[in-house]
Design a protein around this motif. Structure first.
Motif, PDB file in Angstrom:
ATOM      1  N   LEU A 124      32.482   4.901  -6.261  1.00  0.00           N
ATOM      2  CA  LEU A 124      33.381   6.061  -6.182  1.00  0.00           C
ATOM      3  C   LEU A 124      33.572   6.707  -7.554  1.00  0.00           C
ATOM      4  CD1 LEU A 124      36.103   4.793  -3.696  1.00  0.00           C
ATOM      5  CD2 LEU A 124      34.411   6.579  -3.290  1.00  0.00           C
ATOM      6  N   ASP A 125      33.705   5.891  -8.581  1.00  0.00           N
ATOM      7  CA  ASP A 125      33.848   6.422  -9.942  1.00  0.00           C
ATOM      8  C   ASP A 125      32.608   7.218 -10.338  1.00  0.00           C
ATOM      9  OD1 ASP A 125      36.345   5.258 -10.102  1.00  0.00           O
ATOM     10  OD2 ASP A 125      35.678   3.563 -11.343  1.00  0.00           O
ATOM     11  N   ASP A 126      31.423   6.675 -10.014  1.00  0.00           N
ATOM     12  CA  ASP A 126      30.174   7.379 -10.312  1.00  0.00           C
ATOM     13  C   ASP A 126      30.108   8.712  -9.573  1.00  0.00           C
ATOM     14  OD1 ASP A 126      29.409   5.305 -11.929  1.00  0.00           O
ATOM     15  OD2 ASP A 126      27.994   4.421 -10.474  1.00  0.00           O
ATOM     16  N   ARG A 127      30.489   8.716  -8.311  1.00  0.00           N
ATOM     17  CA  ARG A 127      30.454   9.963  -7.533  1.00  0.00           C
ATOM     18  C   ARG A 127      31.446  10.976  -8.068  1.00  0.00           C
ATOM     19  NH1 ARG A 127      29.700   7.695  -1.380  1.00  0.00           N
ATOM     20  NH2 ARG A 127      27.567   7.002  -1.692  1.00  0.00           N
ATOM     21  N   LEU A 130      32.428  11.236 -11.157  1.00  0.00           N
ATOM     22  CA  LEU A 130      31.835  11.747 -12.397  1.00  0.00           C
ATOM     23  C   LEU A 130      30.768  12.791 -12.093  1.00  0.00           C
ATOM     24  CD1 LEU A 130      31.560  11.583 -15.484  1.00  0.00           C
ATOM     25  CD2 LEU A 130      29.914   9.734 -15.146  1.00  0.00           C
ATOM     26  N   GLN A 131      29.914  12.511 -11.107  1.00  0.00           N
ATOM     27  CA  GLN A 131      28.877  13.471 -10.721  1.00  0.00           C
ATOM     28  C   GLN A 131      29.495  14.775 -10.234  1.00  0.00           C
ATOM     29  OE1 GLN A 131      26.669  11.321  -7.777  1.00  0.00           O
ATOM     30  NE2 GLN A 131      25.427  10.219  -9.255  1.00  0.00           N
ATOM     31  N   LEU A 132      30.532  14.677  -9.417  1.00  0.00           N
ATOM     32  CA  LEU A 132      31.189  15.888  -8.913  1.00  0.00           C
ATOM     33  C   LEU A 132      31.823  16.690 -10.049  1.00  0.00           C
ATOM     34  CD1 LEU A 132      32.851  14.578  -5.634  1.00  0.00           C
ATOM     35  CD2 LEU A 132      30.954  16.181  -5.826  1.00  0.00           C
ATOM     36  N   ASN A 133      32.433  15.996 -10.988  1.00  0.00           N
ATOM     37  CA  ASN A 133      33.040  16.689 -12.129  1.00  0.00           C
ATOM     38  C   ASN A 133      31.977  17.382 -12.969  1.00  0.00           C
ATOM     39  OD1 ASN A 133      35.643  15.974 -11.407  1.00  0.00           O
ATOM     40  ND2 ASN A 133      35.673  14.158 -12.703  1.00  0.00           N
ATOM     41  N   GLN A 134      30.820  16.725 -13.148  1.00  0.00           N
ATOM     42  CA  GLN A 134      29.737  17.347 -13.910  1.00  0.00           C
ATOM     43  C   GLN A 134      29.209  18.576 -13.179  1.00  0.00           C
ATOM     44  OE1 GLN A 134      27.114  13.982 -14.313  1.00  0.00           O
ATOM     45  NE2 GLN A 134      27.989  13.360 -16.260  1.00  0.00           N
TER      46      GLN A 134
END
Length: 154
Positions: free
Chosen positions: A71-74, A76-80
């Protein structure tokens, strides 16, 4: 036999997989919906498996940590992606403003040129450019006299 729905381990399995409640393994499976969770609790209460063992708890804890990392990785991807979209939107807005400014500059230039030149001495291309700058429609087959009449009448 009581069955429950669990989340699939592979997209080819569809939205959920149906298994026997007795085959449920908390370290491998995750209930699909609240109805399945309730059935698991009922089964655990009836069968005496209400209290998970320490290894089962550790496995569930490890699974939760892995999911939290995913979830943290996702996030981060969404924020990027959001940052990239914001930058692209800003670039497009800047281009739009630059295009509008350039279009106005060209219209002003064409109007200034048309005002400085006697329309009778203009070439056919200049007459067409002046009519276009003023937004006056004309036929592509119109001769110089027709274009001059449109320009002086406009």
């Amino acid at each position: 036999m009581i069955t429950i729905k669990i989340k699939p381990s592979h997209p080819s399995q569809g939205d959920y997989v149906v298994i026997n409640v007795s085959d449920f393994e908390p370290q491998k499976h995750e209930p699909y919906d609240q109805e399945s969770r309730d059935a698991l609790l009922e089964y655990a209460a009836e069968s005496g498996h209400l209290n998970p063992s320490e290894p089962e708890l550790q496995a569930m804890h490890d699974q939760l940590l892995v999911r939290q990392g995913q979830l943290d990785d996702r996030e981060l991807q969404l924020n990027q992606r959001t940052g990239l979209l914001d930058a692209r939107e800003q670039t497009l807005l800047e281009r739009e403003m630059a295009n509008a400014t350039e279009a106005q500059r060209l219209a002003d230039l064409a109007a200034a040129q048309a005002a400085q030149i006697d329309p009778a001495s203009m070439t056919k291309a200049q007459l067409q450019a002046a009519l276009t700058a003023k937004g006056v429609p004309f036929s592509s087959t119109a001769d110089k006299a027709e274009l001059l009449a449109l320009l002086t009448g406009a």
